[in-house]
Enzyme design. Sequence first.
Site, short mmCIF file in Angstrom:
data_model
loop_
_atom_site.label_atom_id
_atom_site.label_comp_id
_atom_site.label_asym_id
_atom_site.label_seq_id
_atom_site.Cartn_x
_atom_site.Cartn_y
_atom_site.Cartn_z
N GLU A 215 53.15 7.68 17.20
CA GLU A 215 51.77 8.08 17.53
C GLU A 215 50.95 8.04 16.24
O GLU A 215 51.34 8.61 15.24
CB GLU A 215 51.75 9.47 18.15
CG GLU A 215 50.39 10.13 18.22
CD GLU A 215 49.32 9.32 18.94
OE1 GLU A 215 49.54 8.88 20.07
OE2 GLU A 215 48.24 9.11 18.32
N ALA A 218 47.24 11.84 17.07
CA ALA A 218 47.73 13.17 17.43
C ALA A 218 48.49 13.10 18.73
O ALA A 218 48.02 12.49 19.70
CB ALA A 218 46.55 14.13 17.57
N ALA A 360 25.33 8.38 32.88
CA ALA A 360 25.49 9.44 33.88
C ALA A 360 26.76 9.24 34.69
O ALA A 360 26.83 9.51 35.88
CB ALA A 360 24.28 9.50 34.80
N ARG A 451 34.79 3.65 28.84
CA ARG A 451 35.93 3.49 27.93
C ARG A 451 36.57 2.13 28.15
O ARG A 451 36.45 1.54 29.21
CB ARG A 451 36.94 4.61 28.15
CG ARG A 451 36.38 5.97 27.79
CD ARG A 451 37.39 7.08 27.98
NE ARG A 451 38.52 7.00 27.08
CZ ARG A 451 38.52 7.43 25.82
NH1 ARG A 451 37.43 7.95 25.30
NH2 ARG A 451 39.60 7.33 25.08
N ASP A 491 46.15 4.26 30.56
CA ASP A 491 44.84 3.61 30.53
C ASP A 491 44.94 2.13 30.15
O ASP A 491 44.18 1.30 30.66
CB ASP A 491 43.93 4.30 29.49
CG ASP A 491 43.39 5.63 29.99
OD1 ASP A 491 43.79 6.07 31.07
OD2 ASP A 491 42.56 6.24 29.27
N HIS A 623 43.05 33.37 54.53
CA HIS A 623 41.63 33.71 54.71
C HIS A 623 41.26 34.86 53.77
O HIS A 623 42.05 35.80 53.61
CB HIS A 623 41.36 34.14 56.15
CG HIS A 623 39.93 34.51 56.39
ND1 HIS A 623 38.93 33.55 56.48
CD2 HIS A 623 39.33 35.72 56.52
CE1 HIS A 623 37.77 34.18 56.68
NE2 HIS A 623 37.98 35.50 56.70
P1 FAD Z 1 45.73 8.19 25.52
O1 FAD Z 1 45.74 9.56 26.01
O2 FAD Z 1 44.50 7.53 25.16
O3 FAD Z 1 46.84 8.07 24.43
C1 FAD Z 1 47.07 6.89 23.71
C2 FAD Z 1 47.61 7.25 22.36
O4 FAD Z 1 48.08 6.08 21.73
C3 FAD Z 1 46.55 7.82 21.41
O5 FAD Z 1 46.97 9.07 20.95
C4 FAD Z 1 46.47 6.82 20.28
O6 FAD Z 1 46.26 7.42 19.02
C5 FAD Z 1 47.84 6.16 20.35
N1 FAD Z 1 47.89 4.80 19.81
C6 FAD Z 1 47.09 3.76 20.11
N2 FAD Z 1 47.51 2.65 19.48
C7 FAD Z 1 48.60 3.00 18.77
C8 FAD Z 1 49.49 2.28 17.93
N3 FAD Z 1 49.36 0.97 17.74
N4 FAD Z 1 50.50 2.94 17.34
C9 FAD Z 1 50.68 4.27 17.56
N5 FAD Z 1 49.88 5.01 18.35
C10 FAD Z 1 48.86 4.36 18.97
N6 FAD Z 1 41.54 12.20 32.76
C11 FAD Z 1 41.90 13.02 33.77
O7 FAD Z 1 42.83 12.70 34.50
N7 FAD Z 1 41.24 14.20 33.99
C12 FAD Z 1 40.21 14.60 33.21
O8 FAD Z 1 39.64 15.67 33.43
C13 FAD Z 1 39.81 13.76 32.14
N8 FAD Z 1 38.80 14.11 31.34
C14 FAD Z 1 38.46 13.32 30.28
C15 FAD Z 1 37.42 13.71 29.47
C16 FAD Z 1 37.04 12.94 28.39
C17 FAD Z 1 35.92 13.39 27.50
C18 FAD Z 1 37.76 11.73 28.13
C19 FAD Z 1 37.39 10.88 26.96
C20 FAD Z 1 38.79 11.33 28.94
C21 FAD Z 1 39.16 12.11 30.03
N9 FAD Z 1 40.19 11.73 30.89
C22 FAD Z 1 40.53 12.55 31.94
C23 FAD Z 1 40.92 10.47 30.72
C24 FAD Z 1 42.29 10.73 30.06
O9 FAD Z 1 42.08 11.31 28.80
C25 FAD Z 1 43.05 9.44 29.93
O10 FAD Z 1 43.16 8.84 31.20
C26 FAD Z 1 44.46 9.69 29.40
O11 FAD Z 1 44.41 10.29 28.15
C27 FAD Z 1 45.23 8.38 29.32
O12 FAD Z 1 46.48 8.61 28.78
P2 FAD Z 1 47.24 7.45 27.97
O13 FAD Z 1 48.55 8.02 27.59
O14 FAD Z 1 47.19 6.21 28.71
O15 FAD Z 1 46.34 7.21 26.68
#
Ligand code: FAD
Length: 645
Positions: A215, A218, A360, A451, A491, A623
């Site tokens: 990672e 963080a 929005a 995003r 994602d 209820h």
């Molecule tokens: P991430 O959580 O994006 O994690 C990817 C990680 O990979 C990161 O920590 C990054 O540093 C690391 N990384 C990238 N490239 C490398 C590399 N080459 N080597 C090592 N590490 C690397 N989703 C919900 O379901 N509910 C919510 O309420 C919600 N609210 C949100 C609010 C905000 C403001 C935002 C921005 C997003 C929100 N999301 C929410 C979306 C959610 O955060 C993402 O869908 C989720 O974090 C995706 O998880 P992930 O593991 O795919 O990626």
Amino acid sequence: MVLHIKDNINHGYEVELMTYRFELPELGSEATDGKLVARHVAHGDVVEEGDTILEVETSKSVSEISAPVDGRVSETHVETGDTVAVGDVVLTFERDVDAAGDEAAHSATVERDREGEDGPTPAVTRVTDTTSDDDSGTDANRVDPRETATGGDAADRPTPAVTRVSDDEPTADLSTGRLDGIPESTEVLVIGGGPGGYVAAIRAAQLGLEVTLVEKDALGGTCLNTGCIPSKALIHGAEIAHEATSAEALGITAEIETDLGQLVDWKDGVVDRLTGGVEGLAQANGVTLVDGTATFVDDHRAKVTTDDGKTAVDFEYAIIATGSRPLVLPGFEPQGDHVLYSSDVLDLDTAPDELLVIGAGYIGMELSMALTKLGTDITVVEMFDDVLPMYGDDISRLIRERATELGIEFRFGEAATEWTETDGGVVVTTEIEDGETTDIAADAVAVVTGRQPAADTVKPEAIGLEPTDDGFIETDAQGRTDRDHVLAVGDVAGEPMLAHKAMYEGEIAADAIAGEPAALDAAAVPAAVFTDPEIASVGLTSDEAEEAGYTPVVGRMPLGANGRALTMDTTDGFVRIVADAATERVLGAEIVAPNASELIGEVTVALEAGMDLEALAGTIHTHPTLSEAVMEAAADARGEAIHTQ
Ligand code: FAD
């Protein structure tokens, strides 16, 4: 060199039909065999010399094999997944040539290529058309041009097929030596420690696999550090402030003070507790955690760069879980206190007096509603003509009206085009379709326009992975990419970009690697927006059900008729359930209500379990609760609602 040519009489004119039996050429890195991971041609395909026709994976690299001649594929001798050895016949080509001269010209070409003048030239064996009376066109007579042209001198052999390694990763640059705590090799390399990555890593370790999780920022990823968790913490704090000052009707008045800095500190504490928990769980399950950035170098090798240097890690399987990053709006690159993105907004220690929000969508609306409750004047600029364009009109209207009631100002149909710094903050210029512009002053501008997947951070091209036009990495039902031993989750692997989808995919990917019969087969992925009131949805809307061929039946329960909603003094909202009229099977629901994000769980289970309306409507619900509205909506779809008409 033995060259056999058969004269064919074809439709009255004479052609020479030459057959090239094509052997697998040398592969990079001294490998003598490899796995055919892609065959880009099929029987009957016409190719041009130099076209990429095969991809062969060895333990060190992927070799792209190009067509040796212009021609038509007349036989394929190998299938994707086969193990092929250098010298194996892999394809046969046919080529019509001019009887008099072309062959001589072609021979010259082959000779030139053999001398290595023109880059990669795979081995080519030419034999006669197998329909020839001349029996000399047999395998026994096949001669490898590498031998005939050069007397078998290895130094003059054709250049090996193109081996893909990352362009800017010369092997010598790969490592500064072994680094403490980073293994030389691992069974599963997980890249990215967000919900997709950390869940995959823990599950894989639970299944007995040796796992390394890299990672770069963080642990916990976007969700725990700058997304779901911090935003919900801020929203909760804002809600307390708002409720304290909006209960006059209940005889409660209060003067409040908000200290955003302290709220943000509390939020950071929540984040630390959760990320610390993830770290503890990963370690307890035996996952090796590495602070660093991982990039692919080769099929089974990654470079890991840390503060202490860089080193190579060999892996059997890799899981790409690199998530997504904010879309940067051109002209609005992040800039100190002036141009903020969502993570900056979540770290503000004082609430701006005036904030202009661009976008929005769900993040824009969640943050705008929270900040307005904390005392900031919010103006939202949106190119579309309403909020939350992914929802139907009634839901968008309800949220827009509530936001307006809270004091948020909207500018729909306007695009933010540029900003300038002023003494007090910023002036943002917006433009409508006919070109007319408006300048809007604010303390800062927050950009929340969406995003995008972050596939590029791993250099997917180094292992032959090509993201889609939208930047996602495509996967199959087990999360496998085009390269079987590399999986992608979360994602980066496609919409919907939601944390719970990422976690689900993480588990499936780990199961798949461990050989479990796992596949992405969830009936539906729920989604929630933490606005006021919350919105949650799962499965199909009525329109989508119709498009999918169902005859939908819809049941609705307004919150105004729900006792619990009235006791909470929140009556804006509803539960809407969609079912198949023929079977009454539940197909989907939309809920706009306080805690809709919790209420949707019941309908999600109903969908997953294939439940029908009768099961939902006939289940006794506590209820007075909001969940009774789910039961009533199901009853309404059957024409049996008690508390609504
Ligand atoms: P991430 O959580 O994006 O994690 C990817 C990680 O990979 C990161 O920590 C990054 O540093 C690391 N990384 C990238 N490239 C490398 C590399 N080459 N080597 C090592 N590490 C690397 N989703 C919900 O379901 N509910 C919510 O309420 C919600 N609210 C949100 C609010 C905000 C403001 C935002 C921005 C997003 C929100 N999301 C929410 C979306 C959610 O955060 C993402 O869908 C989720 O974090 C995706 O998880 P992930 O593991 O795919 O990626």
